[in-house]
Each structure stands twice: as structure tokens, then as C-alpha cells.
Design a protein around this motif. Structure first.
Motif, mmCIF file in Angstrom:
data_model
loop_
_atom_site.group_PDB
_atom_site.id
_atom_site.type_symbol
_atom_site.label_atom_id
_atom_site.label_comp_id
_atom_site.label_asym_id
_atom_site.label_seq_id
_atom_site.Cartn_x
_atom_site.Cartn_y
_atom_site.Cartn_z
ATOM 1 N N ASP A 128 6.195 -10.129 -2.532
ATOM 2 C CA ASP A 128 5.221 -10.336 -1.462
ATOM 3 C C ASP A 128 4.012 -9.435 -1.705
ATOM 4 O O ASP A 128 4.102 -8.221 -1.562
ATOM 5 C CB ASP A 128 5.867 -10.018 -0.107
ATOM 6 N N ILE A 129 2.904 -10.039 -2.077
ATOM 7 C CA ILE A 129 1.716 -9.265 -2.441
ATOM 8 C C ILE A 129 1.072 -8.591 -1.241
ATOM 9 O O ILE A 129 0.326 -7.625 -1.380
ATOM 10 C CB ILE A 129 0.693 -10.175 -3.166
ATOM 11 N N ASN A 130 1.352 -9.092 -0.047
ATOM 12 C CA ASN A 130 0.750 -8.536 1.167
ATOM 13 C C ASN A 130 1.749 -7.753 2.017
ATOM 14 O O ASN A 130 1.507 -7.520 3.202
ATOM 15 C CB ASN A 130 0.142 -9.662 2.009
ATOM 16 N N THR A 131 2.861 -7.336 1.413
ATOM 17 C CA THR A 131 3.844 -6.575 2.169
ATOM 18 C C THR A 131 3.214 -5.295 2.716
ATOM 19 O O THR A 131 2.390 -4.670 2.057
ATOM 20 C CB THR A 131 5.053 -6.226 1.287
ATOM 21 N N TYR A 132 3.589 -4.915 3.923
ATOM 22 C CA TYR A 132 3.007 -3.738 4.573
ATOM 23 C C TYR A 132 4.092 -2.705 4.838
ATOM 24 O O TYR A 132 5.271 -3.028 4.997
ATOM 25 C CB TYR A 132 2.333 -4.134 5.890
ATOM 26 N N ASP A 133 3.696 -1.434 4.884
ATOM 27 C CA ASP A 133 4.660 -0.377 5.150
ATOM 28 C C ASP A 133 4.523 0.123 6.583
ATOM 29 O O ASP A 133 3.906 -0.526 7.430
ATOM 30 C CB ASP A 133 4.528 0.757 4.135
ATOM 31 N N TRP A 134 5.075 1.277 6.854
ATOM 32 C CA TRP A 134 5.176 1.799 8.228
ATOM 33 C C TRP A 134 3.829 1.977 8.914
ATOM 34 O O TRP A 134 3.755 1.956 10.157
ATOM 35 C CB TRP A 134 5.904 3.138 8.207
ATOM 36 N N ASN A 135 2.742 2.179 8.165
ATOM 37 C CA ASN A 135 1.437 2.369 8.805
ATOM 38 C C ASN A 135 0.475 1.222 8.505
ATOM 39 O O ASN A 135 -0.730 1.371 8.640
ATOM 40 C CB ASN A 135 0.811 3.706 8.394
ATOM 41 N N GLY A 136 1.047 0.082 8.118
ATOM 42 C CA GLY A 136 0.197 -1.079 7.866
ATOM 43 C C GLY A 136 -0.441 -1.096 6.502
ATOM 44 O O GLY A 136 -1.276 -1.951 6.221
ATOM 45 N N GLY A 137 -0.062 -0.163 5.644
ATOM 46 C CA GLY A 137 -0.640 -0.109 4.309
ATOM 47 C C GLY A 137 -0.105 -1.213 3.417
ATOM 48 O O GLY A 137 1.100 -1.432 3.338
ATOM 49 N N GLU B 224 -6.358 -8.308 5.584
ATOM 50 C CA GLU B 224 -5.287 -7.454 6.103
ATOM 51 C C GLU B 224 -5.846 -6.081 6.447
ATOM 52 O O GLU B 224 -6.606 -5.495 5.686
ATOM 53 C CB GLU B 224 -4.167 -7.316 5.068
ATOM 54 N N GLU B 225 -5.443 -5.554 7.600
ATOM 55 C CA GLU B 225 -5.910 -4.242 8.060
ATOM 56 C C GLU B 225 -4.741 -3.268 8.166
ATOM 57 O O GLU B 225 -3.620 -3.658 8.492
ATOM 58 C CB GLU B 225 -6.574 -4.349 9.435
ATOM 59 N N ALA B 226 -5.033 -2.010 7.889
ATOM 60 C CA ALA B 226 -4.058 -0.961 8.173
ATOM 61 C C ALA B 226 -4.036 -0.734 9.678
ATOM 62 O O ALA B 226 -4.874 -1.263 10.420
ATOM 63 C CB ALA B 226 -4.439 0.330 7.448
ATOM 64 N N ASP B 227 -3.087 0.065 10.149
ATOM 65 C CA ASP B 227 -3.017 0.338 11.587
ATOM 66 C C ASP B 227 -4.278 1.014 12.100
ATOM 67 O O ASP B 227 -4.588 0.954 13.286
ATOM 68 C CB ASP B 227 -1.800 1.217 11.889
ATOM 69 N N SER B 228 -5.025 1.655 11.209
ATOM 70 C CA SER B 228 -6.279 2.314 11.584
ATOM 71 C C SER B 228 -7.412 1.320 11.787
ATOM 72 O O SER B 228 -8.465 1.666 12.303
ATOM 73 C CB SER B 228 -6.684 3.297 10.492
ATOM 74 N N GLY B 229 -7.207 0.076 11.354
ATOM 75 C CA GLY B 229 -8.237 -0.948 11.519
ATOM 76 C C GLY B 229 -9.078 -1.183 10.281
ATOM 77 O O GLY B 229 -9.953 -2.041 10.284
ATOM 78 N N TYR B 230 -8.812 -0.449 9.212
ATOM 79 C CA TYR B 230 -9.595 -0.602 7.997
ATOM 80 C C TYR B 230 -9.114 -1.788 7.165
ATOM 81 O O TYR B 230 -7.924 -1.923 6.895
ATOM 82 C CB TYR B 230 -9.502 0.660 7.125
ATOM 83 N N THR B 231 -10.060 -2.633 6.750
ATOM 84 C CA THR B 231 -9.774 -3.670 5.751
ATOM 85 C C THR B 231 -10.021 -3.042 4.372
ATOM 86 O O THR B 231 -10.609 -1.959 4.272
ATOM 87 C CB THR B 231 -10.708 -4.875 5.919
ATOM 88 N N PRO B 232 -9.623 -3.700 3.302
ATOM 89 C CA PRO B 232 -9.906 -3.154 1.973
ATOM 90 C C PRO B 232 -11.398 -2.880 1.739
ATOM 91 O O PRO B 232 -11.748 -1.843 1.174
ATOM 92 C CB PRO B 232 -9.373 -4.247 1.038
ATOM 93 N N MET B 233 -12.267 -3.786 2.142
ATOM 94 C CA MET B 233 -13.697 -3.564 1.958
ATOM 95 C C MET B 233 -14.186 -2.400 2.814
ATOM 96 O O MET B 233 -14.972 -1.564 2.349
ATOM 97 C CB MET B 233 -14.488 -4.832 2.286
ATOM 98 N N ASP B 234 -13.727 -2.324 4.061
ATOM 99 C CA ASP B 234 -14.096 -1.198 4.922
ATOM 100 C C ASP B 234 -13.752 0.122 4.241
ATOM 101 O O ASP B 234 -14.545 1.079 4.246
ATOM 102 C CB ASP B 234 -13.354 -1.263 6.257
ATOM 103 N N LEU B 235 -12.568 0.179 3.684
ATOM 104 C CA LEU B 235 -12.088 1.405 3.073
ATOM 105 C C LEU B 235 -12.883 1.745 1.821
ATOM 106 O O LEU B 235 -13.246 2.906 1.600
ATOM 107 C CB LEU B 235 -10.603 1.253 2.732
ATOM 108 N N ALA B 236 -13.185 0.738 1.003
ATOM 109 C CA ALA B 236 -13.970 0.969 -0.210
ATOM 110 C C ALA B 236 -15.351 1.510 0.128
ATOM 111 O O ALA B 236 -15.851 2.439 -0.523
ATOM 112 C CB ALA B 236 -14.089 -0.323 -1.000
#
Length: 218
Positions: free
Chosen positions: A143-152, A179-191
Motif C-alpha cells: 500500500d503506497i499510501n499507508t499511514y502511521d500513527w501520526n498520519g505520515g 494525503e495529509e499528515a495529522d498536522s494538515g500538511y500535504t507533500p507539497m505544503d511540506l516541501a
């Protein structure tokens, strides 16, 4: 934390996607993060000479001969979880041991296994920037979009680590950019927030490619 992330915005100080201090980031050209004392090769040079290493330690160290012999001692040891729920495959992926990962898969290791906090071999390989392992796992239909305990997700971890090739591989494999982490960041937001320019360019090129393909289909 990677030296590449040192310039991140103060707003990200509390961002939950942090490198676990139980794993190494010993990939090409990246800083080495803190390791548990039992697995720190530099601090404990006699470690490799210690007897009776567990299958998880052997996998993390890439000790293939010893690992193979150890796995012959009982059934289902290849997928045996440790106290964190980490299997030998998860440890090998986290330490960038490509040959160990390849052999464990051949011996029946489950690439879909999740640890207690939903850590996966794919996510930890992505965190370390081990593109060859990421590709190997994607070939096993994990699963390429699997998420962990904090949405990562694997993509979020690859972006955070500024692992350009890994980001490219995940996007080519169909990773979800929304996909967003629990903090609300998308991959582009984070980059953007971390100032990872090359990663931004890769994501922008991927979005443009998706847009062009969509227009062709109309």
C-alpha cells in the motif's frame, strides 16, 4: 533531524513527522540519526562480535549468513515481530540493507506487515531515502499510501527527508499528493515549508503531467 531540514520554518517545530530515534538514516550523503545503544555500530565497535543476536538485530545489520541460519530454527520466524511490532523486513528496510530485504522477501517475509504504530517497511525505507528498497517493495504491491500513527505516509517522509529520487519513485508508483499528515500538511505544503526546491520541482512536474494526461483523455 537531517541537516537539510535545518532551515525549516518555526511553524514546523511541532510538526509530528520526525525521524524515529530507533532507526538509522545511514543512506548516501545523509546525516546519521541517533540509534538505540544495542544497534549503534560506531559507539559499540564490539557489537558485531557479540553472540546470539536476535533475528531483528541480524536483519538490521545485514548479517545474511547468520540470519539465514537463525531462521531455520523455527517456523514463521521470518515474520516474527519484536516488542515494537517490527519484523526483520521492517528493520532491514529501515537500515537500508537492500540485499537483506531482497532475501527476506524471497524467504517469505510479508512486505505488507505493519508494526504496532502502523510503521511499514515502505515508510521507513522512504524516510531513509532508500530508493532501491522502495522500488523493490512497490513491486510487491504494498500500500503506497499507508499511514502511521501520526498520519505520515511514505511520500510525506520522503519529502521531509528531501529524498528526491525516492519522491520520484513514489509519485511514479501512484502515491497520493492529497494525503495529509495529522498536522494538515500535504507533500507539497511540506516541501515548500522546508524549502526543498528540487522536491517541489518534482511534485510540480508530476502534477503538470497528470493534468496533461487528463486533458488528452477528454
Amino acid at each position: 533531524m537531517d541537516s537539510q531540514s535545518g532551515g525549516e520554518a518555526p511553524a514546523l517545530d511541532g510538526f509530528p513527522l520526525k525521524h524515529s530515534n530507533t532507526l538509522t538514516n545511514r543512506q548516501r550523503g545523509n546525516e546519521v540519526s541517533a540509534l538505540p545503544a544495542t544497534l549503534d555500530r560506531n559507539s559499540f565497535p564490539m557489537f558485531l562480535s557479540l553472540p546470539a543476536l536476535s533475528i531483528h538485530q541480524l536483519a538490521a545489520q545485514g548479517e545474511l549468513v547468520q540470519l539465514k541460519e537463525h531462521l531455520k530454527k523455527g517456523e514463521n520466524l521470518v515474520n516474527k515481530p519484536d516488542e515494537r511490532g517490527f519484523t526483520p523486513l521492517i528493520w532491514a528496510a529501515a537500515f537500508g540493507e537492500i540485499e537483506t530485504v531482497r532475501h527476506l522477501l524471497e524467504w517469505g517475509a510479508d512486505p505488507h506487515a505493519l508494526a504496532k504504530e502502523r510503521e511499514s517497511a515502505l515508510a521507513l525505507a522512504s524516510m531513509g531515502g532508500y530508493t532501491d528498497i522502495v522500488t523493490l517493495l512497490l513491486d510487491r504491491d504494498v500500500d503506497i499510501n499507508t499511514y502511521d500513527w501520526n498520519g505520515g505516509t511514505p511520500l510525506l517522509y520522503a519529502v521531509r527527508g528531501n529524498h528526491v529520487k525516492c519522491v520520484e519513485a513514489l509519485l511514479a508508483g501512484g502515491a497520493d499528493l492529497t494525503e495529509e499528515a495529522d498536522s494538515g500538511y500535504t507533500p507539497m505544503d511540506l516541501a515548500v515549508a522546508l524549502g526543498h526546491k528540487k522536491v517541489q520541482q518534482v511534485i510540480e512536474s508530476h502534477i503538470l503531467k497528470l493534468f496533461r494526461n487528463k486533458r488528452r483523455k477528454k
